[in-house]
Design an enzyme around this catalytic site. Sequence first.
Site, short mmCIF file in Angstrom:
data_model
loop_
_atom_site.label_atom_id
_atom_site.label_comp_id
_atom_site.label_asym_id
_atom_site.label_seq_id
_atom_site.Cartn_x
_atom_site.Cartn_y
_atom_site.Cartn_z
N GLY A 42 50.80 31.75 17.15
CA GLY A 42 49.64 32.63 17.02
C GLY A 42 48.33 31.87 17.03
O GLY A 42 47.34 32.32 17.62
N THR A 43 48.31 30.71 16.38
CA THR A 43 47.08 29.92 16.32
C THR A 43 46.64 29.51 17.72
O THR A 43 45.47 29.66 18.08
CB THR A 43 47.31 28.66 15.45
OG1 THR A 43 47.68 29.10 14.14
CG2 THR A 43 46.08 27.79 15.38
N GLN B 16 50.31 40.10 12.90
CA GLN B 16 50.93 40.82 11.78
C GLN B 16 51.49 42.18 12.19
O GLN B 16 52.18 42.82 11.38
CB GLN B 16 49.92 41.01 10.64
CG GLN B 16 49.56 39.72 9.91
CD GLN B 16 50.71 39.17 9.07
OE1 GLN B 16 51.61 39.90 8.65
NE2 GLN B 16 50.69 37.88 8.84
N HIS C 15 57.48 33.73 14.79
CA HIS C 15 58.03 33.55 13.44
C HIS C 15 57.57 34.61 12.44
O HIS C 15 58.04 34.65 11.31
CB HIS C 15 57.77 32.13 12.91
CG HIS C 15 56.39 31.87 12.40
ND1 HIS C 15 56.08 31.93 11.06
CD2 HIS C 15 55.24 31.53 13.04
CE1 HIS C 15 54.79 31.62 10.90
NE2 HIS C 15 54.27 31.38 12.08
N THR D 129 56.15 21.45 29.68
CA THR D 129 57.52 21.95 29.80
C THR D 129 57.76 23.05 28.77
O THR D 129 57.41 22.90 27.60
CB THR D 129 58.52 20.80 29.58
OG1 THR D 129 58.27 19.81 30.58
CG2 THR D 129 59.96 21.27 29.67
N CYS E 225 47.28 29.48 4.56
CA CYS E 225 46.33 28.45 5.00
C CYS E 225 45.37 28.05 3.90
O CYS E 225 44.92 26.93 3.85
CB CYS E 225 45.52 28.99 6.17
SG CYS E 225 46.49 30.00 7.26
C1 LIG Z 1 50.36 33.67 10.93
C2 LIG Z 1 49.14 34.17 11.61
C3 LIG Z 1 48.54 33.45 12.64
C4 LIG Z 1 49.03 32.08 13.05
O1 LIG Z 1 50.24 32.14 13.74
P1 LIG Z 1 51.12 30.79 13.86
O2 LIG Z 1 52.19 31.16 14.82
O3 LIG Z 1 51.64 30.52 12.48
O4 LIG Z 1 50.23 29.73 14.36
C5 LIG Z 1 47.43 33.98 13.27
N1 LIG Z 1 46.95 35.18 12.91
C6 LIG Z 1 47.50 35.91 11.93
C7 LIG Z 1 46.93 37.24 11.59
C8 LIG Z 1 48.60 35.43 11.23
O5 LIG Z 1 49.13 36.16 10.26
#
Ligand SMILES: *Cc1c(COP(=O)(O)O)cnc(C)c1O
Length: 392
Positions: free
Chosen positions: A71-72, A179, A201, A237, A325
């Site tokens: 997500g990041t 989320q 995840h 990759t 975080c």
């Molecule tokens: C967990 C989260 C992220 C980050 O996702 P990762 O896969 O852990 O890098 C970004 N935005 C929100 C709203 C999240 O809850």
Amino acid sequence: MTRVYLDYAATTPTHPDVLTSMLPFFSKSFGNASSIYSYGQEARAAVATARASVASLIGAHEDEIVFTSGGTEADNAALKGVAFAQEQGHNHIITTTVEHHAVLESCRFLEKQGTAVTRLPVDGQGMVDPDEIRKAIAANTVLISVMHANNEVGTIQPISEIARIAKEAGAYMHTDAVQTAGHIPVDVNELGVDLLSMSAHKLYGPKGVGALYVRKGTKLSPLIHGGEQERKHRAGTENVPGIVGFGKAADLARIEAADETERLIRLRNALIAGVLEQISDSQINGHPSNRLPNNAHLSFDFVEGESMLLHLDMEGICASTGSACSSGSLEPSHVLLALGLSHQLAHGSLRFSLGKWSTDEDVARVLDTLPAIVTKLRAMSPLRGNLRRNEK
Ligand SMILES: *Cc1c(COP(=O)(O)O)cnc(C)c1O
């Protein structure tokens, strides 16, 4: 003592079927998806199937899915990708004060490169006002980024309404749906978004893999250079086992998520009602109805969230103070401050987030243990007596 895991918003356990689906791609089918020989073809076919599964979870076309490391990265790729594709120094991005750090910090970085950023406030329940967005639009606005649901307090934003405003203004619309994807209905066309971030995840898939949805025709510079993978959007990759697991998780979510919602709302509401009833000077944060089914975010006067977490942990209960975080930092959550909570109340907050393996017994365990923990901590608290609730 069995462990009670109530931190599904931080991460979810990998579903056993997801794990099973991934295993062959570590061993028997280890090929590089870019190779010509049959091992490579197997990997390539598996990535294509997973892409179709992830696309179908959000009503997208396969060609619009770019796999990322999570997500990041998806958030970074969306914000920087749009900004870098524009003429330097002539951009304006609109976002909110309650976004995930992946969005907030990307905006801060872009600001240093000459991008103008408007950060809109939210109301006491965490909602952004679409009219405020409309007012913030400027001639050079290239992107509006508003998260679908907040990871701390669970508030769901009016994304389709905001996306309409973006479209009228000729700006792209991005939403962080980490989320929500796989938990509540997410359809890129109903939402009207051009870019959407996901993470495996958070939906019973593996860590280290996610995706950015990129609507056809969106002008986006890549973040990572060095290969032709992901239609040149993301070199390197492919994480074949991770992507396969993400695809399986998306398939399972499509089948199971809707049935889960009512059960989670029932459990979550029982947890909230029990806490508010048994613990004085407590409150629920976020929107009462426009919220994630699994989110219970609570604040307690005269107690430290960290202390409550440690005591809960001693009882085998895993919860969070809000965001993974910012735990460990002494700064109160930017989200809770944006909602107008006092520093004291923001520090006295707990997030319980439920999921697939949460049970009535889990909720009962919290209700059996938390009131005594709060009573004990309050008895020792130097805050008690000095601060009155109405002084916040
Ligand atoms: C967990 C989260 C992220 C980050 O996702 P990762 O896969 O852990 O890098 C970004 N935005 C929100 C709203 C999240 O809850």
